[in-house]
Design a protein around this motif. Structure first.
Motif, PDB file in Angstrom:
ATOM      1  N   LYS A  55       0.825  -1.209   0.000  1.00  0.00           N
ATOM      2  CA  LYS A  55       0.000   0.000   0.000  1.00  0.00           C
ATOM      3  C   LYS A  55       0.858   1.257   0.000  1.00  0.00           C
ATOM      4  O   LYS A  55       1.667   1.470   0.903  1.00  0.00           O
ATOM      5  N   ASN A  56       0.695   2.085  -1.015  1.00  0.00           N
ATOM      6  CA  ASN A  56       1.333   3.406  -1.148  1.00  0.00           C
ATOM      7  C   ASN A  56       2.862   3.403  -1.015  1.00  0.00           C
ATOM      8  O   ASN A  56       3.440   4.409  -0.614  1.00  0.00           O
ATOM      9  N   ILE A  57       3.517   2.319  -1.373  1.00  0.00           N
ATOM     10  CA  ILE A  57       4.979   2.301  -1.198  1.00  0.00           C
ATOM     11  C   ILE A  57       5.725   3.112  -2.254  1.00  0.00           C
ATOM     12  O   ILE A  57       6.894   3.406  -2.079  1.00  0.00           O
ATOM     13  N   TYR A  58       5.043   3.490  -3.327  1.00  0.00           N
ATOM     14  CA  TYR A  58       5.708   4.288  -4.347  1.00  0.00           C
ATOM     15  C   TYR A  58       5.299   5.763  -4.302  1.00  0.00           C
ATOM     16  O   TYR A  58       5.805   6.567  -5.059  1.00  0.00           O
ATOM     17  N   LYS A  59       4.405   6.121  -3.410  1.00  0.00           N
ATOM     18  CA  LYS A  59       3.973   7.516  -3.274  1.00  0.00           C
ATOM     19  C   LYS A  59       4.924   8.265  -2.352  1.00  0.00           C
ATOM     20  O   LYS A  59       5.476   7.688  -1.408  1.00  0.00           O
ATOM     21  N   PRO A  60       5.107   9.563  -2.585  1.00  0.00           N
ATOM     22  CA  PRO A  60       5.888  10.363  -1.639  1.00  0.00           C
ATOM     23  C   PRO A  60       5.183  10.385  -0.285  1.00  0.00           C
ATOM     24  O   PRO A  60       3.954  10.490  -0.222  1.00  0.00           O
ATOM     25  N   GLY A  61       5.948  10.259   0.766  1.00  0.00           N
ATOM     26  CA  GLY A  61       5.356  10.277   2.099  1.00  0.00           C
ATOM     27  C   GLY A  61       6.407  10.300   3.179  1.00  0.00           C
ATOM     28  O   GLY A  61       7.612  10.426   2.905  1.00  0.00           O
ATOM     29  N   CYS A  62       5.961  10.171   4.423  1.00  0.00           N
ATOM     30  CA  CYS A  62       6.877  10.208   5.559  1.00  0.00           C
ATOM     31  C   CYS A  62       6.309   9.397   6.717  1.00  0.00           C
ATOM     32  O   CYS A  62       5.104   9.148   6.778  1.00  0.00           O
ATOM     33  N   VAL A  63       7.203   9.018   7.615  1.00  0.00           N
ATOM     34  CA  VAL A  63       6.826   8.321   8.840  1.00  0.00           C
ATOM     35  C   VAL A  63       7.568   8.989   9.991  1.00  0.00           C
ATOM     36  O   VAL A  63       8.789   9.128   9.949  1.00  0.00           O
ATOM     37  N   ALA A  64       6.824   9.428  11.012  1.00  0.00           N
ATOM     38  CA  ALA A  64       7.428   9.961  12.230  1.00  0.00           C
ATOM     39  C   ALA A  64       7.594   8.814  13.211  1.00  0.00           C
ATOM     40  O   ALA A  64       6.623   8.131  13.552  1.00  0.00           O
ATOM     41  N   VAL A  65       8.830   8.589  13.642  1.00  0.00           N
ATOM     42  CA  VAL A  65       9.151   7.490  14.543  1.00  0.00           C
ATOM     43  C   VAL A  65       9.638   8.080  15.861  1.00  0.00           C
ATOM     44  O   VAL A  65      10.623   8.816  15.892  1.00  0.00           O
ATOM     45  N   THR A  66       8.942   7.774  16.963  1.00  0.00           N
ATOM     46  CA  THR A  66       9.339   8.256  18.280  1.00  0.00           C
ATOM     47  C   THR A  66      10.234   7.227  18.953  1.00  0.00           C
ATOM     48  O   THR A  66      10.107   6.025  18.716  1.00  0.00           O
ATOM     49  N   PHE A  67      11.146   7.712  19.802  1.00  0.00           N
ATOM     50  CA  PHE A  67      12.046   6.819  20.517  1.00  0.00           C
ATOM     51  C   PHE A  67      12.757   7.576  21.627  1.00  0.00           C
ATOM     52  O   PHE A  67      12.706   8.805  21.689  1.00  0.00           O
ATOM     53  N   ALA A  86      -0.996   6.800   4.742  1.00  0.00           N
ATOM     54  CA  ALA A  86      -0.917   5.448   5.309  1.00  0.00           C
ATOM     55  C   ALA A  86      -0.278   4.527   4.281  1.00  0.00           C
ATOM     56  O   ALA A  86      -0.637   4.563   3.104  1.00  0.00           O
ATOM     57  N   SER A  87       0.723   3.759   4.719  1.00  0.00           N
ATOM     58  CA  SER A  87       1.418   2.889   3.763  1.00  0.00           C
ATOM     59  C   SER A  87       2.052   1.701   4.471  1.00  0.00           C
ATOM     60  O   SER A  87       2.086   1.638   5.696  1.00  0.00           O
ATOM     61  N   ASP A  88       2.565   0.798   3.661  1.00  0.00           N
ATOM     62  CA  ASP A  88       3.271  -0.366   4.182  1.00  0.00           C
ATOM     63  C   ASP A  88       4.743  -0.061   4.450  1.00  0.00           C
ATOM     64  O   ASP A  88       5.537  -0.974   4.692  1.00  0.00           O
ATOM     65  N   LEU A  89       5.132   1.205   4.414  1.00  0.00           N
ATOM     66  CA  LEU A  89       6.517   1.599   4.686  1.00  0.00           C
ATOM     67  C   LEU A  89       6.765   1.900   6.172  1.00  0.00           C
ATOM     68  O   LEU A  89       7.896   2.139   6.573  1.00  0.00           O
ATOM     69  N   THR A  90       5.728   1.848   6.987  1.00  0.00           N
ATOM     70  CA  THR A  90       5.879   2.122   8.419  1.00  0.00           C
ATOM     71  C   THR A  90       6.917   1.201   9.071  1.00  0.00           C
ATOM     72  O   THR A  90       7.811   1.687   9.760  1.00  0.00           O
ATOM     73  N   PRO A  91       6.860  -0.126   8.877  1.00  0.00           N
ATOM     74  CA  PRO A  91       7.869  -0.993   9.495  1.00  0.00           C
ATOM     75  C   PRO A  91       9.284  -0.715   8.986  1.00  0.00           C
ATOM     76  O   PRO A  91      10.257  -0.897   9.708  1.00  0.00           O
ATOM     77  N   VAL A  92       9.398  -0.259   7.754  1.00  0.00           N
ATOM     78  CA  VAL A  92      10.712   0.065   7.186  1.00  0.00           C
ATOM     79  C   VAL A  92      11.319   1.237   7.957  1.00  0.00           C
ATOM     80  O   VAL A  92      12.498   1.230   8.311  1.00  0.00           O
ATOM     81  N   ALA A  93      10.505   2.255   8.240  1.00  0.00           N
ATOM     82  CA  ALA A  93      10.982   3.418   8.994  1.00  0.00           C
ATOM     83  C   ALA A  93      11.393   3.022  10.404  1.00  0.00           C
ATOM     84  O   ALA A  93      12.435   3.468  10.906  1.00  0.00           O
ATOM     85  N   VAL A  94      10.607   2.181  11.056  1.00  0.00           N
ATOM     86  CA  VAL A  94      10.935   1.725  12.414  1.00  0.00           C
ATOM     87  C   VAL A  94      12.254   0.966  12.399  1.00  0.00           C
ATOM     88  O   VAL A  94      13.117   1.176  13.263  1.00  0.00           O
TER      89      VAL A  94
END
Length: 146
Positions: A55-67, A86-94
């Motif tokens: 989902k949406n892995i080729y669209k421009p976007g961002c993920v904010a990761v807290t730590f 919303a995309s399937d790139l969230t785990p990649v950012a983490v």
């Protein structure tokens, strides 16, 4: 015999929680633009596995990761706080943030732990203005307290 092992491990776990809880409660919230006053990111790049489809892995976007950057410079309590779109790139950012390593800045020689976040951009433009516009929706409030 398993009951004995549990009896020995439980007090150790409670002791570890008692020792670490005050440290975690005292962590200062620092915005990404001010993190260099406390910690310096030592990585120049990190390798992550990106899915070939989703989902949406080729669209421009961002993920904010807290730590939390622990006193040893290692990220802890890593969570994706916001993904746009919303995309399937969230785990990649983490996973990218899990591979970060920090060193204390000259003003943080004691290695004070801090809470912060990092915005991971995906499929964005290469110019600085374009990157900033892409990452703006992933900025998180409440991290500018010093």
């Amino acid at each position: 015999m398993k009951k004995n092992v549990l009896r020995v491990q439980l007090p150790m776990c409670l002791l570890a929680l008692a020792v670490s809880s005050p440290l975690m409660a005292q962590a200062r919230r620092v915005s990404p633009d001010k993190i260099n006053g406390y910690w310096i990111l030592l990585n120049r790049s990190v390798d992550v596995d990106v899915p070939n489809s989703g989902k949406n892995i080729y669209k421009p976007g961002c993920v904010a990761v807290t730590f939390t950057i622990g006193s040893d410079g290692i990220p802890r309590d890593i969570k994706a706080a916001k993904t746009v779109p919303a995309s399937d790139l969230t785990p990649v950012a983490v996973n990218a943030v899990k591979n970060f390593t920090y060193g204390p800045s000259l003003t943080n020689r004691a290695g004070e732990p801090v809470d912060t976040y990092y915005v991971v951009p995906f499929n964005g433009p290469s110019d600085k203005a374009g990157q900033q516009a892409l990452m703006a929706p992933c900025q998180l409030p409440g991290y500018d307290q010093n």
